[in-house]
Design a protein around this motif. Structure first.
Motif, PDB file in Angstrom:
ATOM      1  N   ARG A 226       0.895  -1.313  -0.159  1.00  0.00           N
ATOM      2  CA  ARG A 226      -0.226   0.253   0.444  1.00  0.00           C
ATOM      3  C   ARG A 226       1.047   1.364   0.253  1.00  0.00           C
ATOM      4  O   ARG A 226       1.902   1.291   0.266  1.00  0.00           O
ATOM      5  CB  ARG A 226      -0.660  -0.249   1.345  1.00  0.00           C
ATOM      6  CG  ARG A 226      -2.175  -0.535   0.973  1.00  0.00           C
ATOM      7  CD  ARG A 226      -2.819  -0.791   2.457  1.00  0.00           C
ATOM      8  NE  ARG A 226      -4.101  -1.385   2.525  1.00  0.00           N
ATOM      9  CZ  ARG A 226      -4.626  -0.999   2.185  1.00  0.00           C
ATOM     10  NH1 ARG A 226      -5.430   0.441   1.362  1.00  0.00           N
ATOM     11  NH2 ARG A 226      -6.586  -1.558   2.087  1.00  0.00           N
ATOM     12  N   GLU A 228       0.708   4.123   1.610  1.00  0.00           N
ATOM     13  CA  GLU A 228      -0.137   5.220   2.684  1.00  0.00           C
ATOM     14  C   GLU A 228       0.355   7.152   2.685  1.00  0.00           C
ATOM     15  O   GLU A 228       1.433   7.256   2.599  1.00  0.00           O
ATOM     16  CB  GLU A 228       0.319   4.523   4.046  1.00  0.00           C
ATOM     17  CG  GLU A 228       0.191   2.910   4.110  1.00  0.00           C
ATOM     18  CD  GLU A 228      -1.184   3.325   4.231  1.00  0.00           C
ATOM     19  OE1 GLU A 228      -2.249   4.004   4.130  1.00  0.00           O
ATOM     20  OE2 GLU A 228      -1.983   2.022   3.869  1.00  0.00           O
ATOM     21  N   THR A 229      -0.559   7.507   2.903  1.00  0.00           N
ATOM     22  CA  THR A 229       0.107   8.856   2.950  1.00  0.00           C
ATOM     23  C   THR A 229      -0.123   9.208   4.341  1.00  0.00           C
ATOM     24  O   THR A 229      -0.750   9.165   5.710  1.00  0.00           O
ATOM     25  CB  THR A 229      -1.051   9.573   2.306  1.00  0.00           C
ATOM     26  OG1 THR A 229      -1.978   9.348   1.034  1.00  0.00           O
ATOM     27  CG2 THR A 229      -1.290  11.313   2.404  1.00  0.00           C
ATOM     28  N   ALA A 274      -1.923  10.330  10.220  1.00  0.00           N
ATOM     29  CA  ALA A 274      -2.654   9.405   9.046  1.00  0.00           C
ATOM     30  C   ALA A 274      -3.819   8.231   9.791  1.00  0.00           C
ATOM     31  O   ALA A 274      -3.372   8.142  11.168  1.00  0.00           O
ATOM     32  CB  ALA A 274      -1.153   8.148   8.479  1.00  0.00           C
ATOM     33  N   ASN A 277      -3.902   1.814   6.807  1.00  0.00           N
ATOM     34  CA  ASN A 277      -4.148   1.596   6.204  1.00  0.00           C
ATOM     35  C   ASN A 277      -5.710   2.239   4.506  1.00  0.00           C
ATOM     36  O   ASN A 277      -6.453   1.539   5.107  1.00  0.00           O
ATOM     37  CB  ASN A 277      -4.640  -0.680   5.978  1.00  0.00           C
ATOM     38  CG  ASN A 277      -3.435  -1.213   6.161  1.00  0.00           C
ATOM     39  OD1 ASN A 277      -3.057  -0.724   5.456  1.00  0.00           O
ATOM     40  ND2 ASN A 277      -3.409  -2.481   7.188  1.00  0.00           N
ATOM     41  N   GLY A 279      -4.351   3.704   2.620  1.00  0.00           N
ATOM     42  CA  GLY A 279      -3.698   4.299   1.185  1.00  0.00           C
ATOM     43  C   GLY A 279      -4.095   3.525   0.094  1.00  0.00           C
ATOM     44  O   GLY A 279      -4.934   2.193   0.627  1.00  0.00           O
ATOM     45  N   HIS A 296      -9.012  12.000   0.798  1.00  0.00           N
ATOM     46  CA  HIS A 296      -7.731  11.252   1.575  1.00  0.00           C
ATOM     47  C   HIS A 296      -7.647  12.208   2.298  1.00  0.00           C
ATOM     48  O   HIS A 296      -7.697  12.044   3.311  1.00  0.00           O
ATOM     49  CB  HIS A 296      -6.996  10.049   1.165  1.00  0.00           C
ATOM     50  CG  HIS A 296      -6.066   9.912   2.471  1.00  0.00           C
ATOM     51  ND1 HIS A 296      -5.348   8.777   2.728  1.00  0.00           N
ATOM     52  CD2 HIS A 296      -6.806   9.320   3.715  1.00  0.00           C
ATOM     53  CE1 HIS A 296      -4.890   8.191   3.421  1.00  0.00           C
ATOM     54  NE2 HIS A 296      -5.968   8.907   4.561  1.00  0.00           N
ATOM     55  N   THR A 320       4.321  10.404   1.598  1.00  0.00           N
ATOM     56  CA  THR A 320       4.393   8.615   1.323  1.00  0.00           C
ATOM     57  C   THR A 320       4.590   8.012   1.890  1.00  0.00           C
ATOM     58  O   THR A 320       5.776   8.474   1.781  1.00  0.00           O
ATOM     59  CB  THR A 320       3.238   8.673  -0.380  1.00  0.00           C
ATOM     60  OG1 THR A 320       4.631   8.541  -0.646  1.00  0.00           O
ATOM     61  CG2 THR A 320       2.340   9.685  -0.932  1.00  0.00           C
ATOM     62  N   GLY A 347       3.360  -1.810   8.497  1.00  0.00           N
ATOM     63  CA  GLY A 347       2.861  -1.303   9.683  1.00  0.00           C
ATOM     64  C   GLY A 347       3.599  -0.953  10.707  1.00  0.00           C
ATOM     65  O   GLY A 347       2.901   0.524  11.417  1.00  0.00           O
TER      66      GLY A 347
END
Length: 383
Positions: A226, A228-229, A274, A277, A279, A296, A320, A347
């Protein structure tokens, strides 16, 4: 470097996992080469930046015990590094899905200091949050400087005579005599008796070219990559050093969010927020584009408005990062023949880095001592 030079171990990937493994192997007097596709802790991986959560709270007591076991390795690394790598902040956990009361029972069993507070008690202590459930506080949590930790472990490995080759993406790993030959796309090669693959989001793309037994490959979980951001939101009021923001994890029925002081990544001006999960799923790590999804961003702005009144709901920085997930969020540390697969992912692996490096070094050296749940080949092979 002479292309014919051979090593005891080749470690593929210089993120937290690979750097930790190289450090542990070099400590033991082995000749080690670290092969990194870019630079250690680079922005295209999972170990960049100065802010990762260090916490003891897990619903599964196994991981809480593992965090306790990791502390000695962090202290050892800080001693070698000559400075702190974990900043104490404490952590708050809340939300009906998070289950603070059950988490408190895990900390109680582990003998770890904690408090369970009502929403009103917690709001009095942390008015920058809006709480709607009980809140668990444990003061021993903090923030890991991931980038500095990687550099510290690589430096410690090199000081023990390991060789770092940056800008060296691995394209293939082939059996060669009693060991393996590793090649990059340009045809450069190194040889090693044993190989450790700690390639993060690039692991799925490497598996087919590793000449591993079919049964071992079938036993591995499906890895989901993934992009992620993380968003940095500014403080309404700059916190005093002794009363700063804690890290937090909030799991509600509509969103799962974590946050922590953003550190130098965004000028110490705010909190890094954040969605766990949240992203997009990628075919592989090479498909990441670093783009921020506007929907998002809007979702996270709405979250800050509802739950974090101490922040201005306008992100001033965003970035990201890659997550490499397994279906059950367990790590993979397993071995077939002379190749060890190391994927401390989903993560939440950063806090265990020195310990996981020790486990991987043990397994690669035939010494075992890896939790069975991380060795998927010891379970029934997947169809």
């Amino acid at each position: 470097m002479d292309d014919t030079e051979s090593f005891d171990y080749a470690v593929v990937g210089a993120g937290l996992a690979g750097a930790a493994t190289a450090w542990r192997l070099a400590q033991r007097g082995h000749s080690v080469v670290i092969l990194e596709r870019a630079e250690p802790a680079n922005d295209a991986g999972s170990s960049h930046g100065s802010a990762r959560i260090f916490r003891y709270v897990y619903a599964d007591p196994f991981y809480t015990r593992l965090v306790q076991d990791s502390v000695a390795g962090w202290k050892e690394l800080e001693s070698v590094h000559g400075g702190s790598l974990i900043t104490p902040t404490g952590c708050v956990d809340h939300g009906e899905v998070r289950g603070p009361r059950q988490l408190a029972s895990v900390l109680e069993e582990a003998g770890l200091s904690h408090e369970l507070l009502s929403p009103r008690e917690a709001a009095e202590r942390w008015p920058q949050f809006s709480f709607d459930t009980e809140v668990l506080w444990h003061s021993a949590a903090g923030v890991i400087d991931a980038q500095s930790a990687v550099h510290a472990m690589v430096a410690a490995a090199v000081a023990q005579s390991a060789t770092l080759l940056s800008g060296w993406p691995v394209a293939s790993v082939a059996k060669s005599g009693a060991g393996y030959t590793l090649a990059d796309p340009e045809g450069r090669t190194v040889t090693a008796r044993q190989v450790v693959i700690a390639a993060g989001g690039w692991l799925p793309g490497l598996l087919a070219g590793l000449e591993l037994p079919a049964g071992f490959l079938r036993s591995l979980p499906r890895f989901e990559i993934r992009q992620e951001t993380a968003f940095h939101f500014p403080y309404r009021e700059q916190p005093a050093p002794d009363t700063g923001w804690p890290t937090f994890i909030h799991k509600a029925d509509w969103i799962q969010v974590y946050g922590l002081p953003g550190g130098r990544d965004a000028g110490h001006r705010g909190q890094k927020i954040a969605e766990f999960n949240g992203g997009k799923v990628l075919a592989d790590a090479s498909a990441q584009d670093g783009k921020i999804d506007p929907d998002h961003r809007r979702r996270m702005v709405e979250y800050v408005k509802r739950h974090l009144p101490g922040l201005v709901p306008e992100p001033y920085a965003e970035t990201t990062c890659l997550f490499t997930n397994t279906p059950n969020e367990d790590f993979v540390i397993d071995r077939a023949e002379g190749i060890t697969i190391l994927s401390p992912c989903s993560g939440h692996g950063a806090k265990f880095a020195p310990l996981l490096g020790e486990m991987a070094a043990n397994l690669a050296g035939g010494m075992g001592r890896v939790p069975q749940r991380f060795r998927t080949s010891l379970m029934e092979a997947r169809p």
